[in-house]
Write an enzyme that holds these catalytic residues in place. Structure first.
Site: not given
Ligand SMILES: CC1(C)O[C@H]2[C@@H](O1)[C@@]1(COC(C)(C)O1)O[C@@H]2CNc1nc2cc3nc(N)[nH]c(=O)c3cc2[nH]1
Length: 374
Positions: A93, A268
């Protein structure tokens, strides 16, 4: 300008698809679930177990690895595969999301995200160009553009601002990626929050820029599942049918089934390993909390029919004891059991789509979860 396509679509069943993505470090069978090895390790598991569970590819994070041990150091040591010992494909990422989730004193402007390291408080600037440079130094098979993801619910103006900034950063990320060797891939990331027209604008303009694959970002950030599914339905049909689609940060087994049926190829999520460390098991019967006292005298394994040894030859009573005692072995066993369950679920979906029985597979899988743990 369109980039080479390394994805081969093998079969479809409705809008569900199965395919193969060829990377410099091996082939990824899709639909694929990528276990999250944030800082270059799979928490509580050896790579051998990750591979034996059926994972073709794992995820690493630019944010964590650039702060510690450092991208230049990993490059000097031969790149992520040589450094970590995972010899398969890796997706990284780009860091923007992790900055927003994990660090303080962060500032976003046109140029970059500026933040203080959560490790030593040092001030760090992460631009699209630096993010791509880091991912190239890591030797990532699949890199992600630098983007800005807003938490939901959010104001329309904020969603639009971040979506348009992400499109400008998509252009800059692609330019910075031009020197990558053949075979290495870059994904664009669709933003747009929970607003359909913003999602459509982001998807269309991203496809015009042209990427090896396309991610749907800005979801799994606290919104209801119905909103996530509606945004997938809005976005997926606008993405090239012959290129991989990756839903970032998702999700539970239920999310995976729903998203694959709507045309998503890659996922993921931290849940299998994170919940494993907290005593939760993912099984054919739904989630089982091994902390619960009802397991204290139960000699049965979690699932006698599971092909994963730890799921069919270790008693619930012992797992309960390990979890209650805080034994590291409890976290290790449940992490591998959960990663194996996710991989077996993905393999079941690939086989069902190939044989045109995905609808029946969904019904049988949901019935198992609904039956619950007897
Ligand atoms: C930070 C951590 C460990 O990753 C989990 C979990 O906490 C958490 C924090 O709040 C909940 C929702 C409960 O889940 O959200 C992560 C899982 N959701 C998620 N990961 C993403 C990664 C992403 N990377 C990029 N470059 N761009 C994105 O738009 C993006 C969107 C994403 N949505």
């Amino acid at each position: 300008m369109s980039l080479p396509n390394h994805f081969e679509l093998l079969a479809t069943d409705g809008t569900a698809r199965t395919g193969r993505l060829t990377t410099p470090h091996g082939v990824v069978r899709t639909p694929a679930f990528m276990p999250v090895g944030t800082a270059g390790a799979m928490k509580g598991m050896h790579w051998r177990e990750v591979r034996d569970a059926g994972a073709d590819i794992v995820l690493g994070n630019t944010y964590h690895l650039m702060l510690r041990p450092g991208a230049e150091r990993i490059a000097t040591l031969g790149g992520l595969q040589a450094f970590t010992g995972w010899n398969g494909p890796m997706l990284t990422d780009s860091g923007g999301f992790q900055v927003m989730s994990l660090s303080d004193l962060r500032k976003v402007n046109e140029k970059a995200v500026t933040f203080r390291s959560h490790i030593d408080g040092a001030k760090v600037e992460l631009s699209p160009e630096r993010s791509i440079e880091v991912q190239r130094l890591l030797g990532s098979d699949i890199a992600m553009q630098m983007d800005e993801c807003v938490r939901l619910p959010a104001e329309r103006s904020d969603i639009e601002r971040a979506m348009r900034l992400s499109l400008r950063w998509a252009e800059r990320s692609k330019r910075a990626f031009e020197t990558a060797p053949a075979g290495y891939m870059l994904c664009g990331i669709v933003q747009g929050g929970d607003i359909p027209e913003m999602r459509r604008t982001s998807a269309r303009e991203l496809v015009d820029i042209g990427f090896h694959g396309y991610a749907i970002g800005g979801l799994a950030v606290g919104e209801p599942q119905a909103v996530m599914l509606a945004m997938i339905e809005e976005t997926a049909p606008l993405l090239p049918i012959d290129r991989p689609r990756y839903l970032m940060g998702v999700g539970t087994p239920e999310d995976l089934l729903e998203a694959v049926s709507r045309g998503i190829d890659m996922f993921d999520c931290v849940l299998p390993t994170r919940n494993g460390r907290h005593g939760m098991a993912f099984t054919r019967f739904g989630q089982i909390n091994l902390r619960n006292a009802r397991h204290a005298d139960d000699p049965r394994p979690l699932d006698e029919e599971s092909e994963w040894p730890a799921a069919h030859n270790i008693s619930r009573a012992y797992l309960h004891h390990l979890v209650r005692s805080g034994e590291t072995l409890g976290a290790m066993l449940l992490s591998e059991i959960n990663v194996a369950y996710y991989q077996h679920l993905m393999r079941g979906m690939r086989e069902a789509i190939s044989s045109g029985t995905f609808e029946m597979f969904q019904q049988q899988t949901r019935a198992g979860w609904a039956r619950g743990d007897i």
